[in-house]
Design a protein around this motif. Structure first.
Motif, PDB file in Angstrom:
ATOM      1  N   CYS A 163     -13.347   7.193  -1.737  1.00 45.21           N
ATOM      2  CA  CYS A 163     -13.296   5.726  -1.768  1.00 45.21           C
ATOM      3  C   CYS A 163     -14.499   5.082  -1.087  1.00 45.21           C
ATOM      4  N   GLN A 164     -15.092   5.759  -0.127  1.00 43.39           N
ATOM      5  CA  GLN A 164     -16.207   5.181   0.618  1.00 43.39           C
ATOM      6  C   GLN A 164     -17.561   5.406  -0.050  1.00 43.39           C
ATOM      7  N   GLN A 195       3.645   8.231   3.378  1.00 42.48           N
ATOM      8  CA  GLN A 195       3.150   9.315   4.229  1.00 42.48           C
ATOM      9  C   GLN A 195       4.224   9.707   5.235  1.00 42.48           C
ATOM     10  N   ASN A 227       0.858  -1.166   0.000  1.00 40.90           N
ATOM     11  CA  ASN A 227       0.000   0.000   0.000  1.00 40.90           C
ATOM     12  C   ASN A 227       0.909   1.235   0.000  1.00 40.90           C
ATOM     13  N   ARG A 244       0.763   3.889   1.543  1.00 42.98           N
ATOM     14  CA  ARG A 244       0.783   4.659   2.793  1.00 42.98           C
ATOM     15  C   ARG A 244       2.177   4.781   3.398  1.00 42.98           C
ATOM     16  N   CYS A 263      -6.386  13.742   2.753  1.00 43.83           N
ATOM     17  CA  CYS A 263      -6.704  12.373   3.196  1.00 43.83           C
ATOM     18  C   CYS A 263      -8.205  12.211   3.417  1.00 43.83           C
ATOM     19  N   ARG A 264      -8.828  13.236   3.968  1.00 39.44           N
ATOM     20  CA  ARG A 264     -10.277  13.193   4.169  1.00 39.44           C
ATOM     21  C   ARG A 264     -10.996  13.075   2.825  1.00 39.44           C
ATOM     22  N   ARG A 265     -10.569  13.867   1.849  1.00 38.58           N
ATOM     23  CA  ARG A 265     -11.178  13.836   0.519  1.00 38.58           C
ATOM     24  C   ARG A 265     -11.022  12.461  -0.122  1.00 38.58           C
ATOM     25  N   MET A 266      -9.833  11.856  -0.009  1.00 30.69           N
ATOM     26  CA  MET A 266      -9.605  10.528  -0.588  1.00 30.69           C
ATOM     27  C   MET A 266     -10.464   9.478   0.102  1.00 30.69           C
ATOM     28  N   ARG A 267     -10.545   9.555   1.424  1.00 26.28           N
ATOM     29  CA  ARG A 267     -11.355   8.592   2.187  1.00 26.28           C
ATOM     30  C   ARG A 267     -12.817   8.669   1.761  1.00 26.28           C
ATOM     31  N   GLU A 268     -13.354   9.889   1.674  1.00 26.01           N
ATOM     32  CA  GLU A 268     -14.746  10.060   1.236  1.00 26.01           C
ATOM     33  C   GLU A 268     -14.950   9.555  -0.191  1.00 26.01           C
ATOM     34  N   LYS A 312      -4.053  16.429   6.000  1.00 20.78           N
ATOM     35  CA  LYS A 312      -5.326  16.091   6.649  1.00 20.78           C
ATOM     36  C   LYS A 312      -6.521  16.232   5.705  1.00 20.78           C
TER      37      LYS A 312
END
Length: 80
Positions: free
Chosen positions: A50-51, A28, A23, A25, A43-48, A40
């Motif tokens: 992908c989810q 980072q 991975n 990561r 990472c939030r944008r990528m998480r959203e 920060k």
């Protein structure tokens, strides 16, 4: 990671054999405070992204501060 170019090895200091199948990561920043300070929101944008279900051909572009094997920072433009 499934493909590692010679330029990736030069830029990051990581050898192809070690990186393949991992991975990303590990790129980072090692210090949590540095990762939070610089990445920060990205990472939030990528998480959203992908989810949540995305329409076909939807992309997200992120500019991240990553670290080379020696700990020095570099900019990473990530397209997902």
């Amino acid at each position: 990671l499934v493909y590692i170019s010679p330029e990736f090895e030069k830029l990051t200091g990581y050898q192809r054999e070690w990186v393949l199948g991992r991975n990303c990561r590990f790129l980072q920043p090692n210090h949590c405070w540095r990762n939070a300070a610089f990445n920060k929101e990205e990472c939030r944008r990528m998480r959203e992204f992908c989810q949540s279900p995305q329409p076909a051909r939807t992309r997200i572009i992120n500019l991240l501060v990553n670290e080379r094997k020696d700990g020095s920072p570099f900019w990473n433009l990530l397209v997902m």
